[in-house]
Design an enzyme around this catalytic site. Structure first.
Site, PDB file in Angstrom:
ATOM      1  N   GLY A  14      32.356  27.523  36.841  1.00  0.00           N
ATOM      2  CA  GLY A  14      31.634  28.510  36.028  1.00  0.00           C
ATOM      3  C   GLY A  14      32.373  29.828  35.910  1.00  0.00           C
ATOM      4  O   GLY A  14      31.767  30.891  35.966  1.00  0.00           O
ATOM      5  N   LYS A  79      40.985  46.321  21.116  1.00  0.00           N
ATOM      6  CA  LYS A  79      42.425  46.132  21.350  1.00  0.00           C
ATOM      7  C   LYS A  79      43.103  45.861  20.014  1.00  0.00           C
ATOM      8  O   LYS A  79      42.748  44.913  19.310  1.00  0.00           O
ATOM      9  CB  LYS A  79      42.610  44.949  22.302  1.00  0.00           C
ATOM     10  CG  LYS A  79      44.056  44.520  22.426  1.00  0.00           C
ATOM     11  CD  LYS A  79      44.242  43.423  23.465  1.00  0.00           C
ATOM     12  CE  LYS A  79      45.662  42.910  23.419  1.00  0.00           C
ATOM     13  NZ  LYS A  79      45.895  41.814  24.356  1.00  0.00           N
ATOM     14  N   LEU A 331      42.295  27.422  33.582  1.00  0.00           N
ATOM     15  CA  LEU A 331      43.418  27.408  34.533  1.00  0.00           C
ATOM     16  C   LEU A 331      43.714  26.002  35.036  1.00  0.00           C
ATOM     17  O   LEU A 331      44.841  25.724  35.457  1.00  0.00           O
ATOM     18  CB  LEU A 331      43.097  28.339  35.710  1.00  0.00           C
ATOM     19  CG  LEU A 331      42.916  29.817  35.324  1.00  0.00           C
ATOM     20  CD1 LEU A 331      42.445  30.639  36.524  1.00  0.00           C
ATOM     21  CD2 LEU A 331      44.206  30.400  34.754  1.00  0.00           C
TER      22      LEU A 331
HETATM   23  C1  LIG Z   1      46.837  37.321  37.264  1.00  0.00           C
HETATM   24  C2  LIG Z   1      46.102  36.798  36.070  1.00  0.00           C
HETATM   25  C3  LIG Z   1      45.857  37.631  34.982  1.00  0.00           C
HETATM   26  C4  LIG Z   1      45.208  37.137  33.848  1.00  0.00           C
HETATM   27  N1  LIG Z   1      45.016  37.941  32.767  1.00  0.00           N
HETATM   28  C5  LIG Z   1      44.520  37.400  31.636  1.00  0.00           C
HETATM   29  C6  LIG Z   1      44.375  38.155  30.458  1.00  0.00           C
HETATM   30  O1  LIG Z   1      44.615  39.359  30.422  1.00  0.00           O
HETATM   31  N2  LIG Z   1      43.931  37.532  29.350  1.00  0.00           N
HETATM   32  C7  LIG Z   1      43.616  36.212  29.331  1.00  0.00           C
HETATM   33  O2  LIG Z   1      43.270  35.671  28.289  1.00  0.00           O
HETATM   34  N3  LIG Z   1      43.657  35.492  30.463  1.00  0.00           N
HETATM   35  C8  LIG Z   1      44.129  36.048  31.589  1.00  0.00           C
HETATM   36  N4  LIG Z   1      44.185  35.294  32.725  1.00  0.00           N
HETATM   37  C9  LIG Z   1      43.645  33.960  32.722  1.00  0.00           C
HETATM   38  C10 LIG Z   1      42.145  34.003  32.911  1.00  0.00           C
HETATM   39  O3  LIG Z   1      41.832  34.688  34.093  1.00  0.00           O
HETATM   40  C11 LIG Z   1      41.618  32.590  32.999  1.00  0.00           C
HETATM   41  O4  LIG Z   1      42.107  31.852  31.927  1.00  0.00           O
HETATM   42  C12 LIG Z   1      40.146  32.585  32.906  1.00  0.00           C
HETATM   43  O5  LIG Z   1      39.596  33.454  33.826  1.00  0.00           O
HETATM   44  C13 LIG Z   1      39.627  31.209  33.143  1.00  0.00           C
HETATM   45  O6  LIG Z   1      39.626  30.882  34.467  1.00  0.00           O
HETATM   46  P1  LIG Z   1      38.890  29.540  34.837  1.00  0.00           P
HETATM   47  O7  LIG Z   1      37.484  29.630  34.391  1.00  0.00           O
HETATM   48  O8  LIG Z   1      39.708  28.412  34.344  1.00  0.00           O
HETATM   49  O9  LIG Z   1      38.993  29.515  36.431  1.00  0.00           O
HETATM   50  P2  LIG Z   1      38.206  30.354  37.538  1.00  0.00           P
HETATM   51  O10 LIG Z   1      37.842  31.695  37.108  1.00  0.00           O
HETATM   52  O11 LIG Z   1      39.028  30.215  38.778  1.00  0.00           O
HETATM   53  O12 LIG Z   1      36.860  29.558  37.740  1.00  0.00           O
HETATM   54  C14 LIG Z   1      36.807  28.355  38.461  1.00  0.00           C
HETATM   55  C15 LIG Z   1      35.371  27.957  38.656  1.00  0.00           C
HETATM   56  O13 LIG Z   1      35.339  26.705  39.318  1.00  0.00           O
HETATM   57  C16 LIG Z   1      34.449  26.787  40.411  1.00  0.00           C
HETATM   58  N5  LIG Z   1      34.860  25.855  41.447  1.00  0.00           N
HETATM   59  C17 LIG Z   1      36.102  25.665  41.932  1.00  0.00           C
HETATM   60  N6  LIG Z   1      36.075  24.747  42.915  1.00  0.00           N
HETATM   61  C18 LIG Z   1      34.787  24.350  43.007  1.00  0.00           C
HETATM   62  C19 LIG Z   1      34.103  23.420  43.853  1.00  0.00           C
HETATM   63  N7  LIG Z   1      34.735  22.722  44.801  1.00  0.00           N
HETATM   64  N8  LIG Z   1      32.783  23.269  43.691  1.00  0.00           N
HETATM   65  C20 LIG Z   1      32.103  23.974  42.744  1.00  0.00           C
HETATM   66  N9  LIG Z   1      32.693  24.858  41.926  1.00  0.00           N
HETATM   67  C21 LIG Z   1      34.014  25.041  42.073  1.00  0.00           C
HETATM   68  C22 LIG Z   1      34.534  28.234  40.854  1.00  0.00           C
HETATM   69  O14 LIG Z   1      33.430  28.609  41.625  1.00  0.00           O
HETATM   70  C23 LIG Z   1      34.582  28.924  39.506  1.00  0.00           C
HETATM   71  O15 LIG Z   1      33.270  29.042  39.017  1.00  0.00           O
HETATM   72  C24 LIG Z   1      44.792  35.791  33.849  1.00  0.00           C
HETATM   73  C25 LIG Z   1      44.988  34.985  34.969  1.00  0.00           C
HETATM   74  C26 LIG Z   1      45.632  35.467  36.069  1.00  0.00           C
HETATM   75  C27 LIG Z   1      45.846  34.571  37.256  1.00  0.00           C
END
Ligand SMILES: Cc1cc2nc3c(=O)[nH]c(=O)nc-3n(C[C@H](O)[C@H](O)[C@H](O)COP(=O)(O)OP(=O)(O)OC[C@H]3O[C@@H](n4cnc5c(N)ncnc54)[C@H](O)[C@@H]3O)c2cc1C
Length: 503
Positions: A14, A79, A331
């Site tokens: 999430g 932006k 990610l």
């Molecule tokens: C340093 C950095 C800077 C960034 N800057 C930008 C930017 O400026 N612009 C941009 O477009 N993107 C940027 N990004 C990318 C952006 O942060 C991600 O694409 C976005 O936040 C999506 O993350 P996510 O939802 O895939 O993963 P996450 O935010 O990591 O979410 C993962 C989810 O999975 C859940 N989860 C994981 N394991 C389990 C488990 N075992 N059981 C239950 N739930 C679980 C977690 O609780 C969480 O809810 C950046 C990334 C990084 C690393």
């Protein structure tokens, strides 16, 4: 799909990816689809990701999200582009501004007239022909701005990613998405190897027909369970860590993101309403975590609001974004540093692509193959664009930057640079995210000015060429002139409607 054949989509995670997926599915999936999202508050999200590109507006618009409500909820700002400081050399700055630079004349893109104008000493820097860049540097913003020959000033947002996820959670739950809080400890398979359920550590089991893996870098299903494999691009993009810290806002409320080159990487600056997001992306071969944090803390606008937090990553992409009945979004599908703010866009495009082929059963392998090919293409063109920023640097005496200048480029990027330098040609691939104007700004900004132009540009005598260039410049200025200050525009837009108006 009749109700007795409910198709169960389970979203694992999430963060931004999970809730964007949930919101889009809630908005567009027809009756007969049940959407469940599982997330763990104990694990939390990556907690960064605040700068976007203009496509995000299409996403919000498709969801019927009101812009003012969204900006209020996410403490967002506008932006107009990204400023790159020190990427070519210390003290130098250029902008990749959204929108057009100049305008086409007859059949030729502006860059041919500009290149000829440069050779004749008539043309100024590209920045003078971009309304977006002029507005950005002047700190102006207006979502409805237009001017002579300029239909719009395209824009994106900066926002607090955690607040955006919460906003989309409310949106999704209001439209029937079921949220389960819990930690996933494993998964079970069907007889033919697809994922059947995710298993929570408290004994609950969540069954699904299709799984959207939004579990972040862990890739719970796509990697830990299905072992899809990862294509490592560290040799092209060796930065492998970031340290992030928010700081107090100052008066400098810029409507653009800033990316400043540092000795072994670069630093981002993203102004929000309540804070400035900052981070230092670096390669750990050249600088320690402590040194990287010190560089970051020494270069903040205001007092830090938290302790610096280090995030490790490996640049690359999952070998297949869609494997069996699992689609990796966010990610979990791969990662490239946020130099051009592309990650949230990649989430959006994966979801959009999913919606165009919304899976029923059984899943057609041809659709999966097509999906994966397009997703891989998208990642690769973004990778090339990022590599260009590093490779074309003229920074001297820093091992990291020397290494980047010496990179052996991939065939596609080599070809692009050769076409630009040799013939002033820029040919984005079909469906490519970055336009020729985006490539132009970065190529030129990094010092690769074309020395040639299409001979059709010679049809215009020097005086006519000058008049054209001057007209383009004044159209950009006239577009910006009536625009209010970014801070005032945002304050007005985000002002709560009075009770009377709301009623
Ligand atoms: C340093 C950095 C800077 C960034 N800057 C930008 C930017 O400026 N612009 C941009 O477009 N993107 C940027 N990004 C990318 C952006 O942060 C991600 O694409 C976005 O936040 C999506 O993350 P996510 O939802 O895939 O993963 P996450 O935010 O990591 O979410 C993962 C989810 O999975 C859940 N989860 C994981 N394991 C389990 C488990 N075992 N059981 C239950 N739930 C679980 C977690 O609780 C969480 O809810 C950046 C990334 C990084 C690393």
């Amino acid at each position: 799909m009749p109700a007795e054949h409910t198709y169960r989509i389970v979203i694992v995670g999430g963060g931004t990816a999970g809730w964007m997926s949930a919101a889009a599915l809630a908005r567009f999936a027809p009756p007969g689809y049940a959407i469940t999202l599982v997330e763990s508050d104990a694990i939390g999200t990556v907690g960064v990701g605040e700068a976007t590109i203009p496509g995000i507006r299409h996403f919000n618009e498709a969801l019927d999200i009101d812009e003012a409500e969204f900006l209020r909820a996410t403490k967002g700002s506008f932006k107009l582009g990204i400023e790159f400081c020190g990427w070519k050399a210390d003290g130098h700055s250029y902008m990749h501004a959204f929108g057009t630079v100049g305008r086409q004349l007859g059949v030729l893109p502006f860059r041919h007239f500009w290149a000829r104008g440069r050779a004749l000493g008539l043309a100024k820097d590209l920045a003078y022909y971009s309304a977006n860049e002029i507005a950005a540097r002047a700190g102006r913003m207006d979502t409805t701005a237009s001017g002579p020959g300029i239909a719009e000033v395209p824009y994106a947002y900066h926002f607090d990613a955690g607040l955006y996820a919460q906003f989309l959670r409310r949106y999704s739950e209001a439209r029937g998405v079921t949220r389960l809080e819990g930690k996933i400890a494993g998964a079970t398979r069907t007889a033919d190897g697809d994922i059947a359920t995710v298993e929570l550590d408290d004994g609950r089991s969540v069954a699904g027909d299709f799984f959207v893996d939004c579990s972040g870098f862990r890739g719970l299903l796509i990697e830990q369970e299905l072992q899809t494999g990862y294509e490592d691009w560290s040799h092209w993009l060796p930065c492998n860590r970031a340290v992030a810290v928010p700081c107090e806002p100052t008066g400098n409320f810029t409507p653009y993101t800033r990316a400043t080159a540092r000795q072994a990487g670069w630093q981002w600056r993203i102004p929000l309403q309540h804070r400035i997001g900052n981070g230092h992306v670096y390669c750990s071969d050249y600088i320690s975590d402590d040194e990287a944090s010190a560089v970051l803390l020494a270069n903040l606008d205001g007092q830090p609001l938290a302790d610096p937090r280090v995030i490790e990553f490996t640049t690359g992409r999952r070998k297949a974004m869609w494997n069996r009945n699992v689609l990796a979004v966010g990610l979990s599908s791969g990662f490239m540093e946020p130099l051009e703010s592309t990650s949230i866009h990649l989430i959006q495009s994966a979801i959009t692509r999913l919606l165009t082929v919304l899976p029923g059963r059984p899943i057609d392998p041809a659709i999966v193959a097509g999906f994966n090919r397009r997703a891989a293409d998208e990642f690769e063109t973004i990778r090339d664009f990022l590599v260009l920023h590093y490779w074309a640097n003229q920074r001297g005496g820093e091992p990291f930057w020397d290494r980047m200048r010496g990179l052996e480029l991939g065939e596609t990027l080599r070809q692009r640079i050769a076409e630009f330098e040799g013939a002033n040609q820029i040919q984005p691939r079909l469906d490519e995210l970055f336009t020729e104007v985006a490539w132009l700004q970065v190529l030129v900004g990094q010092g690769l000015e074309p020395r040639c132009w299409n001979p059709i540009a010679e049809r215009y005598p020097a005086a006519e060429l000058k008049a054209f260039l001057d007209a383009v410049e004044s159209a950009a200025i006239e577009t910006v002139r009536p625009m209010p200050r970014h801070i005032d525009f945002l304050a007005r837009l985000c002002a709560e409607p009075s009770a009377e108006v709301a009623a």
